[in-house]
Design a protein around this motif. Sequence first.
Motif, PDB file in Angstrom:
ATOM      1  N   GLY A   1       0.822  -1.210   0.000  1.00 56.12           N
ATOM      2  CA  GLY A   1       0.000   0.000   0.000  1.00 56.12           C
ATOM      3  C   GLY A   1       0.846   1.246   0.000  1.00 56.12           C
ATOM      4  O   GLY A   1       1.893   1.319   0.647  1.00 56.12           O
ATOM      5  N   GLY A   2       0.371   2.244  -0.734  1.00 55.05           N
ATOM      6  CA  GLY A   2       1.073   3.525  -0.749  1.00 55.05           C
ATOM      7  C   GLY A   2       0.126   4.653  -0.388  1.00 55.05           C
ATOM      8  O   GLY A   2      -0.958   4.783  -0.963  1.00 55.05           O
ATOM      9  N   GLY A   3       0.479   5.435   0.620  1.00 57.37           N
ATOM     10  CA  GLY A   3      -0.302   6.616   0.994  1.00 57.37           C
ATOM     11  C   GLY A   3      -1.744   6.259   1.337  1.00 57.37           C
ATOM     12  O   GLY A   3      -2.004   5.269   2.030  1.00 57.37           O
ATOM     13  N   ILE A   4      -2.659   7.052   0.832  1.00 53.64           N
ATOM     14  CA  ILE A   4      -4.070   6.857   1.164  1.00 53.64           C
ATOM     15  C   ILE A   4      -4.587   5.536   0.582  1.00 53.64           C
ATOM     16  O   ILE A   4      -5.621   5.012   1.009  1.00 53.64           O
ATOM     17  CB  ILE A   4      -4.900   8.097   0.710  1.00 53.64           C
ATOM     18  CG1 ILE A   4      -6.128   8.278   1.587  1.00 53.64           C
ATOM     19  CG2 ILE A   4      -5.213   8.086  -0.761  1.00 53.64           C
ATOM     20  CD1 ILE A   4      -5.854   8.677   3.002  1.00 53.64           C
ATOM     21  N   GLY A   5      -3.833   4.944  -0.342  1.00 53.74           N
ATOM     22  CA  GLY A   5      -4.163   3.630  -0.911  1.00 53.74           C
ATOM     23  C   GLY A   5      -4.053   2.495   0.111  1.00 53.74           C
ATOM     24  O   GLY A   5      -4.433   1.364  -0.158  1.00 53.74           O
TER      25      GLY A   5
ATOM     26  N   GLN B   1       6.908 -16.567  -2.161  1.00 53.23           N
ATOM     27  CA  GLN B   1       6.273 -17.302  -1.058  1.00 53.23           C
ATOM     28  C   GLN B   1       4.813 -16.906  -0.795  1.00 53.23           C
ATOM     29  O   GLN B   1       4.209 -17.410   0.133  1.00 53.23           O
ATOM     30  CB  GLN B   1       7.090 -17.125   0.220  1.00 53.23           C
ATOM     31  CG  GLN B   1       7.079 -15.705   0.736  1.00 53.23           C
ATOM     32  CD  GLN B   1       7.925 -15.514   1.971  1.00 53.23           C
ATOM     33  OE1 GLN B   1       7.705 -16.155   2.967  1.00 53.23           O
ATOM     34  NE2 GLN B   1       8.896 -14.625   1.882  1.00 53.23           N
ATOM     35  N   TYR B   2       4.269 -16.013  -1.574  1.00 50.19           N
ATOM     36  CA  TYR B   2       2.870 -15.605  -1.355  1.00 50.19           C
ATOM     37  C   TYR B   2       1.935 -16.248  -2.374  1.00 50.19           C
ATOM     38  O   TYR B   2       2.322 -16.520  -3.505  1.00 50.19           O
ATOM     39  CB  TYR B   2       2.754 -14.077  -1.452  1.00 50.19           C
ATOM     40  CG  TYR B   2       3.592 -13.390  -0.397  1.00 50.19           C
ATOM     41  CD1 TYR B   2       3.176 -13.374   0.925  1.00 50.19           C
ATOM     42  CD2 TYR B   2       4.800 -12.800  -0.725  1.00 50.19           C
ATOM     43  CE1 TYR B   2       3.953 -12.783   1.910  1.00 50.19           C
ATOM     44  CE2 TYR B   2       5.587 -12.206   0.244  1.00 50.19           C
ATOM     45  CZ  TYR B   2       5.155 -12.204   1.563  1.00 50.19           C
ATOM     46  OH  TYR B   2       5.926 -11.628   2.529  1.00 50.19           O
ATOM     47  N   ASP B   3       0.690 -16.450  -1.923  1.00 50.44           N
ATOM     48  CA  ASP B   3      -0.321 -16.962  -2.860  1.00 50.44           C
ATOM     49  C   ASP B   3      -0.859 -15.834  -3.730  1.00 50.44           C
ATOM     50  O   ASP B   3      -1.358 -16.079  -4.830  1.00 50.44           O
ATOM     51  CB  ASP B   3      -1.507 -17.560  -2.084  1.00 50.44           C
ATOM     52  CG  ASP B   3      -1.071 -18.738  -1.235  1.00 50.44           C
ATOM     53  OD1 ASP B   3      -0.118 -19.425  -1.653  1.00 50.44           O
ATOM     54  OD2 ASP B   3      -1.655 -18.944  -0.158  1.00 50.44           O
ATOM     55  N   ALA B   4      -0.805 -14.606  -3.202  1.00 51.93           N
ATOM     56  CA  ALA B   4      -1.317 -13.467  -3.974  1.00 51.93           C
ATOM     57  C   ALA B   4      -0.783 -12.160  -3.400  1.00 51.93           C
ATOM     58  O   ALA B   4      -0.355 -12.109  -2.241  1.00 51.93           O
ATOM     59  CB  ALA B   4      -2.844 -13.435  -3.928  1.00 51.93           C
ATOM     60  N   ILE B   5      -0.787 -11.138  -4.241  1.00 55.81           N
ATOM     61  CA  ILE B   5      -0.421  -9.790  -3.798  1.00 55.81           C
ATOM     62  C   ILE B   5      -1.612  -8.875  -4.059  1.00 55.81           C
ATOM     63  O   ILE B   5      -2.200  -8.909  -5.148  1.00 55.81           O
ATOM     64  CB  ILE B   5       0.808  -9.272  -4.583  1.00 55.81           C
ATOM     65  CG1 ILE B   5       2.020 -10.166  -4.300  1.00 55.81           C
ATOM     66  CG2 ILE B   5       1.118  -7.818  -4.232  1.00 55.81           C
ATOM     67  CD1 ILE B   5       3.264  -9.799  -5.076  1.00 55.81           C
ATOM     68  N   PHE B   6      -1.982  -8.097  -3.050  1.00 55.39           N
ATOM     69  CA  PHE B   6      -3.036  -7.093  -3.216  1.00 55.39           C
ATOM     70  C   PHE B   6      -2.385  -5.720  -3.037  1.00 55.39           C
ATOM     71  O   PHE B   6      -1.672  -5.500  -2.036  1.00 55.39           O
ATOM     72  CB  PHE B   6      -4.119  -7.227  -2.140  1.00 55.39           C
ATOM     73  CG  PHE B   6      -4.963  -8.478  -2.223  1.00 55.39           C
ATOM     74  CD1 PHE B   6      -4.862  -9.368  -3.282  1.00 55.39           C
ATOM     75  CD2 PHE B   6      -5.890  -8.748  -1.220  1.00 55.39           C
ATOM     76  CE1 PHE B   6      -5.647 -10.516  -3.342  1.00 55.39           C
ATOM     77  CE2 PHE B   6      -6.686  -9.883  -1.267  1.00 55.39           C
ATOM     78  CZ  PHE B   6      -6.560 -10.779  -2.326  1.00 55.39           C
ATOM     79  N   ALA B   7      -2.659  -4.810  -3.960  1.00 56.03           N
ATOM     80  CA  ALA B   7      -1.985  -3.510  -3.888  1.00 56.03           C
ATOM     81  C   ALA B   7      -2.949  -2.359  -4.147  1.00 56.03           C
ATOM     82  O   ALA B   7      -3.930  -2.499  -4.876  1.00 56.03           O
ATOM     83  CB  ALA B   7      -0.855  -3.465  -4.918  1.00 56.03           C
ATOM     84  N   CYS B   8      -2.627  -1.240  -3.544  1.00 58.12           N
ATOM     85  CA  CYS B   8      -3.349  -0.003  -3.844  1.00 58.12           C
ATOM     86  C   CYS B   8      -2.426   1.156  -3.490  1.00 58.12           C
ATOM     87  O   CYS B   8      -1.780   1.147  -2.436  1.00 58.12           O
ATOM     88  CB  CYS B   8      -4.648   0.087  -3.037  1.00 58.12           C
ATOM     89  SG  CYS B   8      -5.647   1.523  -3.495  1.00 58.12           S
ATOM     90  N   GLY B   9      -2.360   2.125  -4.383  1.00 59.59           N
ATOM     91  CA  GLY B   9      -1.486   3.267  -4.115  1.00 59.59           C
ATOM     92  C   GLY B   9      -1.306   4.085  -5.374  1.00 59.59           C
ATOM     93  O   GLY B   9      -2.001   3.878  -6.374  1.00 59.59           O
ATOM     94  N   PRO B  10      -0.362   5.010  -5.330  1.00 64.02           N
ATOM     95  CA  PRO B  10      -0.166   5.871  -6.488  1.00 64.02           C
ATOM     96  C   PRO B  10       0.270   5.078  -7.713  1.00 64.02           C
ATOM     97  O   PRO B  10       0.894   4.019  -7.593  1.00 64.02           O
ATOM     98  CB  PRO B  10       0.947   6.825  -6.047  1.00 64.02           C
ATOM     99  CG  PRO B  10       1.308   6.464  -4.671  1.00 64.02           C
ATOM    100  CD  PRO B  10       0.526   5.288  -4.222  1.00 64.02           C
ATOM    101  N   ARG B  11      -0.067   5.604  -8.856  1.00 62.10           N
ATOM    102  CA  ARG B  11       0.226   4.947 -10.137  1.00 62.10           C
ATOM    103  C   ARG B  11       1.712   4.533 -10.270  1.00 62.10           C
ATOM    104  O   ARG B  11       1.995   3.396 -10.653  1.00 62.10           O
ATOM    105  CB  ARG B  11      -0.196   5.903 -11.259  1.00 62.10           C
ATOM    106  CG  ARG B  11      -0.066   5.370 -12.631  1.00 62.10           C
ATOM    107  CD  ARG B  11      -0.649   6.384 -13.593  1.00 62.10           C
ATOM    108  NE  ARG B  11      -2.072   6.229 -13.705  1.00 62.10           N
ATOM    109  CZ  ARG B  11      -2.695   5.936 -14.852  1.00 62.10           C
ATOM    110  NH1 ARG B  11      -2.022   5.802 -15.966  1.00 62.10           N
ATOM    111  NH2 ARG B  11      -4.001   5.799 -14.892  1.00 62.10           N
ATOM    112  N   PRO B  12       2.705   5.413  -9.912  1.00 59.17           N
ATOM    113  CA  PRO B  12       4.105   4.988 -10.058  1.00 59.17           C
ATOM    114  C   PRO B  12       4.436   3.760  -9.204  1.00 59.17           C
ATOM    115  O   PRO B  12       5.230   2.917  -9.607  1.00 59.17           O
ATOM    116  CB  PRO B  12       4.913   6.212  -9.586  1.00 59.17           C
ATOM    117  CG  PRO B  12       3.977   7.360  -9.708  1.00 59.17           C
ATOM    118  CD  PRO B  12       2.598   6.822  -9.492  1.00 59.17           C
TER     119      PRO B  12
END
Length: 253
Positions: free
Chosen positions: A111-115, A179-190
């Motif tokens: 996660g990045g910032g408000i994401g 080692q992860y089954d999945a990655i969930f992400a939210c944050g700035p476009r860069p």
Amino acid sequence: MKSFLTDVLSLKKINNGIYELLFFCPTEILKTFRPGQFAHIKIPQSDAMLLRRPFSIHGIDQTKNTVSIVYQEVGEGTRRFMEKKSRTLDVLMPLGNGFTMNNYKKILLVGGGIGIAPLHSVLQQSSACFDALLGYRGKEYVFDVDCFVERCRNVIITSDDGSIGQKGFTTDYLTDIGQYDAIFACGPRPMLQALQRKLDGRSIPAYASLEERMGCGMGGCAVCVCKIRSETDYTYKKVCTEGPVFDLKEVDF
Ligand SMILES: Cc1cc2nc3c(=O)[nH]c(=O)nc-3n(C[C@H](O)[C@H](O)[C@H](O)COP(=O)(O)OP(=O)(O)OC[C@H]3O[C@@H](n4cnc5c(N)ncnc54)[C@H](O)[C@@H]3O)c2cc1C
Ligand code: FES
């Protein structure tokens, strides 16, 4: 999805320009909520500002019938929430698809910032094992760290200026991603672009919630479209109805 009028139960400043807003929500709406979905909120006290503003649902409490959002004050709309007279909200929720949990056992949250706000609802609603990489601009923009530390196995904090955690970006600290089954992400476009590059050639499923500009929030105006690739072609999808969560590898930034 339903629209309803509700009272603001609390509004607290968490950090520099960052607020947590808590409002009442009817049971039947809470029951349909999936982490990663968002609320579309009409700006209080303003008939001139017709467009609602989208905010990820940060958390729900099914026993108290409450919803929290965490928002950053950026413009006129978000400033209005702070006004004392803005105590009744017109809310439309839950919108969008949300994260697909797929019985994943080990999930990396990036996660990045408000994401970071929608990832908090993932933590709250899932019993999976989590690690988290959380990036902030600096210590005066930090929120939710304690909740992540309490709930995750490992948490790495980064900041652009080094005032908290490691200096740098979340994606600088992506190691052992196999080692992860999945990655969930939210944050700035860069951040999402960098994550996409780092995952290139790897088979790990990765999903990103896109926070594009929105108009209607209901599929009617096409303000929110993003370009999605398939193996041979590409198509345009609406973030409000077909997202905001997409397969990160398919997003054409
Ligand atoms: C799915 C989704 C989830 C979001 N979740 C959060 C959250 O949890 N917390 C948070 O602080 N912010 C979130 N945002 C961003 C938030 O919607 C904008 O910061 C907010 O709309 C800005 O409104 P404003 O009137 O204060 O700003 P202004 O800049 O004055 O807004 C002007 C116009 O631009 C639109 N706009 C501006 N920035 C954005 C943006 N990033 N996304 C969509 N529309 C935008 C507004 O809707 C408005 O129509 C989310 C956006 C999306 C699409
Ligand atoms: S915001 Fe209108 S179609 Fe998505």
